[in-house]
Design a protein around this motif. Structure first.
Motif, PDB file in Angstrom:
ATOM      1  N   VAL A  68       0.957  -1.154   0.123  1.00  0.00           N
ATOM      2  CA  VAL A  68       0.197  -0.072   0.088  1.00  0.00           C
ATOM      3  C   VAL A  68       0.907   1.381  -0.035  1.00  0.00           C
ATOM      4  O   VAL A  68       1.625   1.589   1.117  1.00  0.00           O
ATOM      5  CB  VAL A  68      -0.887  -0.077   1.283  1.00  0.00           C
ATOM      6  CG1 VAL A  68      -1.826   1.194   1.142  1.00  0.00           C
ATOM      7  CG2 VAL A  68      -2.012  -1.303   1.210  1.00  0.00           C
ATOM      8  N   GLN A  69       0.850   2.030  -1.124  1.00  0.00           N
ATOM      9  CA  GLN A  69       1.658   3.244  -1.097  1.00  0.00           C
ATOM     10  C   GLN A  69       1.130   4.363  -0.217  1.00  0.00           C
ATOM     11  O   GLN A  69      -0.206   4.354   0.015  1.00  0.00           O
ATOM     12  CB  GLN A  69       1.593   3.689  -2.452  1.00  0.00           C
ATOM     13  CG  GLN A  69       2.228   2.892  -3.597  1.00  0.00           C
ATOM     14  CD  GLN A  69       4.067   3.004  -3.433  1.00  0.00           C
ATOM     15  OE1 GLN A  69       4.467   3.913  -2.918  1.00  0.00           O
ATOM     16  NE2 GLN A  69       4.603   2.111  -4.118  1.00  0.00           N
ATOM     17  N   GLN A  70       1.942   5.002   0.383  1.00  0.00           N
ATOM     18  CA  GLN A  70       1.482   5.903   1.481  1.00  0.00           C
ATOM     19  C   GLN A  70       2.014   7.332   0.841  1.00  0.00           C
ATOM     20  O   GLN A  70       2.972   7.527   0.311  1.00  0.00           O
ATOM     21  CB  GLN A  70       2.018   5.696   2.929  1.00  0.00           C
ATOM     22  CG  GLN A  70       1.340   4.775   3.518  1.00  0.00           C
ATOM     23  CD  GLN A  70       0.029   4.993   3.948  1.00  0.00           C
ATOM     24  OE1 GLN A  70      -0.485   5.771   4.178  1.00  0.00           O
ATOM     25  NE2 GLN A  70      -0.858   3.941   3.893  1.00  0.00           N
ATOM     26  N   THR A  71       1.411   8.477   1.120  1.00  0.00           N
ATOM     27  CA  THR A  71       1.876   9.807   0.791  1.00  0.00           C
ATOM     28  C   THR A  71       1.558  10.592   2.090  1.00  0.00           C
ATOM     29  O   THR A  71       0.920  10.443   2.838  1.00  0.00           O
ATOM     30  CB  THR A  71       0.737  10.411  -0.150  1.00  0.00           C
ATOM     31  OG1 THR A  71      -0.574  10.459   0.324  1.00  0.00           O
ATOM     32  CG2 THR A  71       0.652   9.327  -1.646  1.00  0.00           C
ATOM     33  N   PRO A  72       1.971  11.955   2.077  1.00  0.00           N
ATOM     34  CA  PRO A  72       2.044  12.792   3.063  1.00  0.00           C
ATOM     35  C   PRO A  72       0.574  13.447   3.196  1.00  0.00           C
ATOM     36  O   PRO A  72       0.341  13.465   4.552  1.00  0.00           O
ATOM     37  CB  PRO A  72       3.004  14.147   2.575  1.00  0.00           C
ATOM     38  CG  PRO A  72       3.939  13.426   1.659  1.00  0.00           C
ATOM     39  CD  PRO A  72       2.970  12.221   0.791  1.00  0.00           C
ATOM     40  N   SER A  73      -0.009  13.328   2.499  1.00  0.00           N
ATOM     41  CA  SER A  73      -1.729  13.640   2.699  1.00  0.00           C
ATOM     42  C   SER A  73      -2.595  12.524   3.136  1.00  0.00           C
ATOM     43  O   SER A  73      -3.254  12.971   3.909  1.00  0.00           O
ATOM     44  CB  SER A  73      -2.011  14.251   1.398  1.00  0.00           C
ATOM     45  OG  SER A  73      -2.203  13.299   0.252  1.00  0.00           O
ATOM     46  N   MET A  74      -2.039  11.449   2.700  1.00  0.00           N
ATOM     47  CA  MET A  74      -2.791  10.260   3.410  1.00  0.00           C
ATOM     48  C   MET A  74      -2.320  10.103   4.874  1.00  0.00           C
ATOM     49  O   MET A  74      -3.253   9.719   5.792  1.00  0.00           O
ATOM     50  CB  MET A  74      -2.380   8.647   2.752  1.00  0.00           C
ATOM     51  CG  MET A  74      -2.835   8.882   1.182  1.00  0.00           C
ATOM     52  SD  MET A  74      -1.977   7.476   0.235  1.00  0.00           S
ATOM     53  CE  MET A  74      -2.805   6.040   1.003  1.00  0.00           C
ATOM     54  N   LEU A  75      -1.256  10.408   5.252  1.00  0.00           N
ATOM     55  CA  LEU A  75      -0.687  10.158   6.457  1.00  0.00           C
ATOM     56  C   LEU A  75      -1.207  11.472   7.392  1.00  0.00           C
ATOM     57  O   LEU A  75      -1.763  11.110   8.634  1.00  0.00           O
ATOM     58  CB  LEU A  75       0.795  10.394   6.731  1.00  0.00           C
ATOM     59  CG  LEU A  75       1.714   9.175   6.169  1.00  0.00           C
ATOM     60  CD1 LEU A  75       3.078   9.541   6.067  1.00  0.00           C
ATOM     61  CD2 LEU A  75       1.329   7.882   6.901  1.00  0.00           C
TER      62      LEU A  75
END
Length: 346
Positions: free
Chosen positions: A62-69
């Protein structure tokens, strides 16, 4: 509150009961490998046939991005496995990293050594500001120089075992950011308690620095959540002591991988990992130290398969998230045995 590194060292050496004759020692002394045994292990690595040492196709992630975090609620504790033993925590809005290793290889060399099966689900550059990094010991698959140096400017503080401050100082890390811990030392502030507790392992990054630095595991208590991060360890009675002092735990991140008969006293089998979780008086177990590097002779998926069976036999709740998946403390997790589809073809 634990003092900083200047108070930890005096002219005679470390003020630690584990430090004697220039080296740190386990509570139950382990037998250092003889030259003949070491050569025998090297011979096995050169000649022994392995079954499925690495995956034959890309692993799920699952890729994570700053906005998702950023969207993860600040009112809870969130846990994300980044690969091997590297964990990203969001602790009531603040980000913590446990043993962050982002490099391609767990090795002193960029061109040789164990190569990771997949990239991390978020890059070093995309990570948000880090409140705290916790390091369990200085082996290359737990203390990654390039990752530390890339992160340190946006990290408030780094917690390390006794002696590891020397590695960081050589790399140019600001001493003011370093807090050094002996076993059973605590850091307490208004938001959390962190304690460094024993394991049965060893340390070293070169030919002449064996056991010159300490090793251990971390207890984290924040809000209503209590976590345990094992680092590396053989099975020993210390898990029961930690459980008595700091348990019960809501979640444990327990080493489950890179085990072998030739180093059974410093790495646990999956069955022993489950017993360690039970000894710690804990609710949910997350197996770590697997699925990222080829560091032993077993199949890459064997630790997850064996630990799942052992957990079922002992009625232990286990979570085996894919890399990058978010687990939120206190929320149920739909546990998928994702590696099973890879077992027939590696």
């Amino acid at each position: 509150m634990v003092s900083n590194l200047d108070a930890q060292v005096n002219e005679a050496g470390y003020r630690s009961t584990q430090f004697n004759e220039g080296k740190f020692h386990n509570t139950n002394e382990t037998q250092p490998p003889s030259l003949s045994k070491t050569l025998g292990i090297f011979w096995r690595f050169m000649t022994e046939s392995k079954v499925s040492p690495v995956p034959s196709k890309p692993l799920p992630m699952v890729q994570q991005t700053p906005s998702m975090l950023a969207q993860l609620p600040d009112t809870q504790v969130h846990m994300i496995k980044l690969g091997h033993s590297s964990i990203l925590l969001k602790v009531y809005g603040k980000y913590w990293l446990l043993d962050p290793v982002f490099s391609k290889r767990a090795s002193p060399f960029s061109f040789a050594g164990p190569e990771r099966f997949q990239e991390t689900p978020i890059s070093l550059e995309d990570l948000p500001p880090i409140e705290r990094i916790l390091i369990s010991h200085n082996h290359y698959d737990h203390l990654d120089k390039d990752s530390v140096l890339a992160l340190i400017d946006k990290t408030q503080e780094i917690f390390v075992p006794l002696g590891v401050e020397g590695d960081l100082a050589q790399w140019g890390v600001n001493k003011a950011k370093i807090k050094v811990f002996d076993w059973w030392q605590e850091h307490v502030d208004s938001e959390s308690l962190v304690a460094f507790v024993p394991t049965q392992h060893f340390s070293g990054r070169g030919l002449g620095d064996g056991n010159k630095t300490l090793w251990g595991s971390w207890v984290i208590k924040a809000g209503e959540q209590s976590l345990y991060f094992s680092g590396d360890s053989g099975y020993f009675d210390g898990f029961k002591d930690i459980g008595r002092r700091y348990g019960p735990f809501n979640y444990t991140f327990i080493e489950t991988g890179a085990y072998d008969k030739d180093w059974a006293d410093i790495h646990m089998t999956p069955e022993q990992s489950v017993q360690a979780h039970i000894d710690l008086n804990a609710e949910v177990m997350l197996p770590i130290h697997n699925g990222t590097f080829d560091l032993a002779f077993h199949a890459w998926y064997e630790p997850l398969e064996r630990v799942s069976k052992a957990a079922q036999q002992h009625q232990v709740t286990i979570n085996t998230p894919i890399v990058g998946e978010v687990l939120t403390a206190g929320q149920s997790h739909n546990n998928a045995f994702w590696w099973k589809s890879f077992m027939s073809n590696g």
